[in-house]
Design an enzyme around this catalytic site. Structure first.
Site, PDB file in Angstrom:
ATOM      1  N   CYS A   2       0.879  -1.177   0.000  1.00 31.78           N
ATOM      2  CA  CYS A   2       0.000   0.000   0.000  1.00 31.78           C
ATOM      3  C   CYS A   2       0.910   1.219   0.000  1.00 31.78           C
ATOM      4  O   CYS A   2       2.122   1.098   0.049  1.00 31.78           O
ATOM      5  CB  CYS A   2      -0.860   0.047   1.250  1.00 31.78           C
ATOM      6  SG  CYS A   2      -1.761  -1.462   1.589  1.00 31.78           S
ATOM      7  N   ARG A  27       0.909   1.348  -5.927  1.00 30.94           N
ATOM      8  CA  ARG A  27       1.097   0.468  -4.761  1.00 30.94           C
ATOM      9  C   ARG A  27      -0.225  -0.010  -4.174  1.00 30.94           C
ATOM     10  O   ARG A  27      -0.256  -0.919  -3.345  1.00 30.94           O
ATOM     11  CB  ARG A  27       1.863   1.202  -3.651  1.00 30.94           C
ATOM     12  CG  ARG A  27       3.281   1.559  -4.007  1.00 30.94           C
ATOM     13  CD  ARG A  27       3.922   2.325  -2.869  1.00 30.94           C
ATOM     14  NE  ARG A  27       4.146   1.484  -1.713  1.00 30.94           N
ATOM     15  CZ  ARG A  27       5.251   0.802  -1.483  1.00 30.94           C
ATOM     16  NH1 ARG A  27       6.227   0.859  -2.336  1.00 30.94           N
ATOM     17  NH2 ARG A  27       5.372   0.070  -0.396  1.00 30.94           N
ATOM     18  N   TRP A  75      -4.070  -1.519  -0.824  1.00 30.17           N
ATOM     19  CA  TRP A  75      -4.178  -2.748  -1.601  1.00 30.17           C
ATOM     20  C   TRP A  75      -4.580  -3.789  -0.567  1.00 30.17           C
ATOM     21  O   TRP A  75      -3.775  -4.227   0.247  1.00 30.17           O
ATOM     22  CB  TRP A  75      -2.831  -3.071  -2.244  1.00 30.17           C
ATOM     23  CG  TRP A  75      -2.796  -4.403  -2.902  1.00 30.17           C
ATOM     24  CD1 TRP A  75      -2.317  -5.575  -2.374  1.00 30.17           C
ATOM     25  CD2 TRP A  75      -3.252  -4.726  -4.205  1.00 30.17           C
ATOM     26  NE1 TRP A  75      -2.462  -6.578  -3.284  1.00 30.17           N
ATOM     27  CE2 TRP A  75      -3.029  -6.102  -4.411  1.00 30.17           C
ATOM     28  CE3 TRP A  75      -3.833  -3.979  -5.237  1.00 30.17           C
ATOM     29  CZ2 TRP A  75      -3.362  -6.756  -5.591  1.00 30.17           C
ATOM     30  CZ3 TRP A  75      -4.168  -4.631  -6.406  1.00 30.17           C
ATOM     31  CH2 TRP A  75      -3.927  -5.993  -6.573  1.00 30.17           C
ATOM     32  N   ASN A 101       1.350  -0.058   6.341  1.00 26.49           N
ATOM     33  CA  ASN A 101       1.604  -1.046   5.284  1.00 26.49           C
ATOM     34  C   ASN A 101       2.170  -2.285   5.958  1.00 26.49           C
ATOM     35  O   ASN A 101       2.936  -2.158   6.909  1.00 26.49           O
ATOM     36  CB  ASN A 101       2.670  -0.551   4.297  1.00 26.49           C
ATOM     37  CG  ASN A 101       2.184   0.597   3.471  1.00 26.49           C
ATOM     38  OD1 ASN A 101       1.002   0.922   3.476  1.00 26.49           O
ATOM     39  ND2 ASN A 101       3.110   1.229   2.760  1.00 26.49           N
ATOM     40  N   GLY A 102       1.864  -3.457   5.409  1.00 28.02           N
ATOM     41  CA  GLY A 102       2.403  -4.691   5.990  1.00 28.02           C
ATOM     42  C   GLY A 102       1.286  -5.551   6.536  1.00 28.02           C
ATOM     43  O   GLY A 102       0.109  -5.303   6.283  1.00 28.02           O
ATOM     44  N   GLU A 476       5.508 -21.809 -19.425  1.00 28.84           N
ATOM     45  CA  GLU A 476       5.529 -20.431 -18.909  1.00 28.84           C
ATOM     46  C   GLU A 476       6.719 -19.649 -19.509  1.00 28.84           C
ATOM     47  O   GLU A 476       6.577 -18.491 -19.896  1.00 28.84           O
ATOM     48  CB  GLU A 476       5.601 -20.463 -17.376  1.00 28.84           C
ATOM     49  CG  GLU A 476       6.007 -19.158 -16.681  1.00 28.84           C
ATOM     50  CD  GLU A 476       5.029 -18.009 -16.852  1.00 28.84           C
ATOM     51  OE1 GLU A 476       3.977 -18.185 -17.493  1.00 28.84           O
ATOM     52  OE2 GLU A 476       5.350 -16.901 -16.377  1.00 28.84           O
ATOM     53  N   LYS A 480       6.201 -16.284 -21.759  1.00 26.75           N
ATOM     54  CA  LYS A 480       6.757 -14.989 -21.358  1.00 26.75           C
ATOM     55  C   LYS A 480       7.634 -14.416 -22.463  1.00 26.75           C
ATOM     56  O   LYS A 480       7.590 -13.223 -22.742  1.00 26.75           O
ATOM     57  CB  LYS A 480       7.536 -15.176 -20.053  1.00 26.75           C
ATOM     58  CG  LYS A 480       7.530 -14.017 -19.172  1.00 26.75           C
ATOM     59  CD  LYS A 480       6.387 -13.900 -18.174  1.00 26.75           C
ATOM     60  CE  LYS A 480       5.039 -14.335 -18.621  1.00 26.75           C
ATOM     61  NZ  LYS A 480       4.101 -14.534 -17.518  1.00 26.75           N
ATOM     62  N   GLU A 483       5.418 -13.121 -25.279  1.00 28.76           N
ATOM     63  CA  GLU A 483       4.625 -11.973 -24.860  1.00 28.76           C
ATOM     64  C   GLU A 483       5.386 -10.652 -24.911  1.00 28.76           C
ATOM     65  O   GLU A 483       4.844  -9.657 -25.370  1.00 28.76           O
ATOM     66  CB  GLU A 483       4.241 -12.238 -23.399  1.00 28.76           C
ATOM     67  CG  GLU A 483       2.823 -12.043 -23.079  1.00 28.76           C
ATOM     68  CD  GLU A 483       2.563 -12.293 -21.603  1.00 28.76           C
ATOM     69  OE1 GLU A 483       3.253 -13.105 -20.951  1.00 28.76           O
ATOM     70  OE2 GLU A 483       1.642 -11.652 -21.099  1.00 28.76           O
ATOM     71  N   HIS A 499       8.619 -36.955 -30.839  1.00 31.97           N
ATOM     72  CA  HIS A 499       7.324 -37.274 -31.462  1.00 31.97           C
ATOM     73  C   HIS A 499       6.944 -36.237 -32.524  1.00 31.97           C
ATOM     74  O   HIS A 499       5.769 -35.939 -32.714  1.00 31.97           O
ATOM     75  CB  HIS A 499       6.243 -37.401 -30.387  1.00 31.97           C
ATOM     76  CG  HIS A 499       6.501 -38.535 -29.450  1.00 31.97           C
ATOM     77  ND1 HIS A 499       6.402 -39.855 -29.827  1.00 31.97           N
ATOM     78  CD2 HIS A 499       6.928 -38.546 -28.165  1.00 31.97           C
ATOM     79  CE1 HIS A 499       6.738 -40.633 -28.803  1.00 31.97           C
ATOM     80  NE2 HIS A 499       7.059 -39.855 -27.784  1.00 31.97           N
ATOM     81  N   LYS A 598      -3.957  -6.292 -19.338  1.00 34.50           N
ATOM     82  CA  LYS A 598      -3.625  -6.909 -18.041  1.00 34.50           C
ATOM     83  C   LYS A 598      -4.741  -7.813 -17.549  1.00 34.50           C
ATOM     84  O   LYS A 598      -4.504  -8.885 -17.052  1.00 34.50           O
ATOM     85  CB  LYS A 598      -3.344  -5.803 -17.015  1.00 34.50           C
ATOM     86  CG  LYS A 598      -2.971  -6.323 -15.636  1.00 34.50           C
ATOM     87  CD  LYS A 598      -1.580  -6.912 -15.643  1.00 34.50           C
ATOM     88  CE  LYS A 598      -1.213  -7.624 -14.356  1.00 34.50           C
ATOM     89  NZ  LYS A 598      -0.211  -8.663 -14.574  1.00 34.50           N
TER      90      LYS A 598
HETATM   91  C1  F6R Z   1       0.850 -13.924 -18.994  1.00 32.09           C
HETATM   92  C2  F6R Z   1      -0.348 -13.327 -18.432  1.00 32.09           C
HETATM   93  C3  F6R Z   1      -1.660 -13.947 -18.754  1.00 32.09           C
HETATM   94  C4  F6R Z   1      -2.498 -14.106 -17.479  1.00 32.09           C
HETATM   95  C5  F6R Z   1      -3.911 -14.591 -17.830  1.00 32.09           C
HETATM   96  C6  F6R Z   1      -4.756 -14.841 -16.591  1.00 32.09           C
HETATM   97  O1  F6R Z   1       1.995 -13.245 -18.603  1.00 32.09           O
HETATM   98  O2  F6R Z   1      -0.280 -12.350 -17.737  1.00 32.09           O
HETATM   99  O3  F6R Z   1      -1.509 -15.167 -19.392  1.00 32.09           O
HETATM  100  O4  F6R Z   1      -1.855 -14.981 -16.624  1.00 32.09           O
HETATM  101  O5  F6R Z   1      -4.552 -13.656 -18.640  1.00 32.09           O
HETATM  102  O6  F6R Z   1      -4.914 -13.684 -15.844  1.00 32.09           O
HETATM  103  P1  F6R Z   1      -5.414 -13.744 -14.350  1.00 32.09           P
HETATM  104  O7  F6R Z   1      -4.374 -14.437 -13.553  1.00 32.09           O
HETATM  105  O8  F6R Z   1      -5.623 -12.331 -13.938  1.00 32.09           O
HETATM  106  O9  F6R Z   1      -6.691 -14.539 -14.359  1.00 32.09           O
END
Ligand code: F6R
Length: 603
Positions: A2, A27, A75, A101-102, A476, A480, A483, A499, A598
């Site tokens: 926060c 934050r 947060w 915070n904490g 993963e 990444k 992306e 395969h 996001k």
């Molecule tokens: C990858 C990424 C996405 C999310 C996905 C699910 O870096 O950010 O693949 O992981 O869109 O999002 P949440 O976790 O918010 O349901």
């Protein structure tokens, strides 16, 4: 995580607090509040849920004057997103106002004790106990009361407090949660982040753990002499904690994400964990004989790791699926199924749709969520918060670590309800507590990983291979890289190479092989040999001490040794860093990659 800001000086404090909070909204942005002290009137405290603009809307047209005040943006961690839970908090008499915070780990015991002594609480937060404790010990001197209460609390804090009965001062203290003092000729500031005070001063003092500072008109003191530091960051850099991108900042916060997830939840002597959010369904969970883990993207890869953990250590037959598929299948479920939904945002449309489907069928629904009060957190029967703090970069990094740590704890929880031996529970819990330190060790090799990224900068295609617990990590790592660097990457189980996939391997298609010294190490070595035989370059993620692997591969990144089921929490970190440095080298908009958002709230 926060944001705190406080001011004592000669200027009207409200605009200073709002400006500071604006710089700290990254934050925490689910609620905000301010308190302003004025010698001639009662303190004015205003709070609002939602964005800072909501608070500003409430403050509009109000004449609030004063030269001393505190602000906070929240947060949520303990207690949902409500106005009552927003900071500042106060004591029974509304004499003491405090922002924090904490996490106060022993707040429940303290709250119960204070309640018996007659204190009345107006929020669900851990923070409020601090106000009542100060009230209890206050004898005319605020810093003395603060000094007294910090002996009783367990957990972490960065706090700032003011009192009507010891006016004209801010007292601030820290333990594992940053507090910075801003020093100007005739004014002092306190903040959790330099960004909040940079427009007023660049002279700061970083408070250390267990220190208390007192800011008064014209002077301040700390219990120890401290040198002044000059901040060189621009405002924008300061919001990112000095890092060039949020993605890097959040990778660097991965140890903290694990620490926050496990804090106060491990019971080493009993080889188990305490997950308060599951208390209401613990008897139902005891009867569960199959589980379904549903999520999207990175969270789905966490689910896949969870599947291995649940089956191997909790003995529960488990399936995983992506939200967008699961909702259109006809999954076979029964009254002994637990459906578990994993999401950073708690707002992912496909995951939510799958959750609603399970609810309709009367299946037990659990959430592993980062955002407190999100749709997923509200709609599941019960759940566990990952407490990773706000994740700003579009590409998920630290939240993934929070999800994995939570899944490991859930495995212990479910396992100990079943046949997991005490000694095994103890082992996992003990290794979990070592993880924050082990992850910090990996982050030290960031410069080395940056060099490796540079060496491979001009390749356009990458394989990521792994097996068992590290198969999802291969997926993963590839996601990444795609992306943020827009390069072609494919993640596969190492055993699948032969395969069909081997057809693509040549000297221009390097492979990142995740091969810690675990039960599938020899199998991974065979897979690496298959690649090398076709002139493919290999970067290995291997366990520290494995010198032999250098003879086989082109580059090695080492990770420390841990339990096999926990290796994903270590092996993924170099992959996050590799993707980040690749994106830097390619000059992309790292925190906001093209075509992505996001929170995916549409189908
Ligand atoms: C990858 C990424 C996405 C999310 C996905 C699910 O870096 O950010 O693949 O992981 O869109 O999002 P949440 O976790 O918010 O349901």
């Amino acid at each position: 995580m926060c944001g705190i800001v406080g001011y004592i000086g000669q200027k009207n404090v409200l605009p200073i607090l709002i400006e500071g909070l604006r710089r700290e909204t990254y934050r925490g942005y689910d609620s905000a509040g301010v308190v302003v002290f004025n010698e001639k009137a009662d303190p004015v405290c205003v709070k609002a849920i939602g964005k800072l603009e909501n608070l500003e809307g409430k403050l509009n047209n109000r004449q609030i004057e004063g030269v001393l005040g505190l602000g906070h943006c929240r947060w949520a961690t303990t207690g949902g997103v409500t106005e009552a839970n927003a900071h500042p908090h106060w004591d029974c008499q509304r004499n003491i106002f405090l922002v924090h915070n904490g996490i106060i780990e022993n707040y429940k015991e303290l709250k119960e004790k204070l309640g018996k002594e007659g204190h009345r609480f107006s929020s669900e937060t851990d923070t409020e106990v601090l106000c009542h404790l100060i009230e209890k010990y206050f004898q005319g001197n605020l810093e003395e009361a603060v000094r007294r209460i910090i002996k009783e609390v367990r957990g972490t804090y960065g706090l700032a407090v003011i009192s009507k009965n010891d006016p004209q001062k801010i007292v601030t203290a820290r333990l594992s949660s940053p507090i910075i003092l801003g020093i100007n000729s005739n004014e002092f500031l306190v903040a959790s982040d330099p960004a909040a005070i940079l427009t007023r001063t660049r002279q700061v003092i970083n408070l250390d753990d267990n220190e208390i500072a007192v800011l008064k008109p014209g002077n301040f003191f700390i219990l120890k002499e401290k040198p002044l530091t000059q901040i060189e960051w621009t405002l924008e850099e300061a919001e990112r904690g000095g890092y060039p991108h949020f993605m890097l900042k959040e990778i660097m916060e991965e140890p903290e994400a694990i620490e926050n997830a496990i804090k106060g939840r491990l019971i080493p002597e009993e080889g188990t964990v305490k997950l308060g959010g599951l208390q209401s369904v613990s008897e139902r969970l005891r009867k569960v004989n199959n589980a379904i883990l549903v999520a999207c993207g990175t969270a789905h890869y966490a689910a896949m790791v969870g599947e291995y953990m649940f089956e191997e250590y909790a003995g529960i037959p488990t399936k995983t699926d992506i939200g967008s598929e699961f909702r259109y299948r006809k999954p076979i479920v029964n009254e002994k199924t637990a459906s578990i939904f994993i999401s950073q945002s708690g707002e992912t449309a496909d995951t939510l749709a799958a959750l609603r489907e399970m609810k309709e069928k009367g299946v037990l629904t659990l959430g592993i969520t980062n955002v407190v009060g999100s749709s997923q957190a509200r709609e599941t029967d019960a759940g566990v918060y990952t407490r990773s703090g706000p994740e700003i970069a579009v590409a998920s990094t630290k939240a993934f670590l929070g999800q994995l740590a939570t899944l490991a704890m859930l495995t212990v929880y479910l396992g100990r309800q079943r046949d997991m031996a005490l000694v095994m529970g103890k082992r996992i819990v003990s290794e979990l507590s070592n993880l924050p330190e082990l992850t910090k060790e990996i982050l030290k090799s960031a410069p080395e990983i940056a060099k490796i990224a540079k060496k491979y900068k001009d390749f356009e295609n990458f394989w990521f291979i792994g097996r068992k617990y590290n198969y999802p990590i291969a997926l993963e790592g590839a996601l990444k890289l795609k992306e943020v660097s827009y390069l072609h990457a494919e993640g596969i189980g190492g055993g699948e190479l032969k395969h069909g996939f081997l057809a693509l391997v040549d000297e221009d298609f390097p492979t990142i092989a995740i091969c810690p010294s675990d039960s599938v190490y020899d199998k991974m070595i065979s897979n690496i040999e298959e690649v090398k035989a076709r002139k493919g370059k290999v970067i290995a993620i291997a366990t520290k001490g494995n010198e032999k692997i250098k003879e086989l591969v082109d580059d090695v990144i080492y990770i420390p040794k841990t339990l096999e089921m926990l290796t994903p929490l270590l092996s993924v970190i170099p992959l996050h860093l590799f993707a980040y440095y690749m994106a830097v080298l390619h000059g992309h908009d790292i925190d906001k990659p093209r075509n992505l958002a996001k929170s995916v709230t549409v189908e």
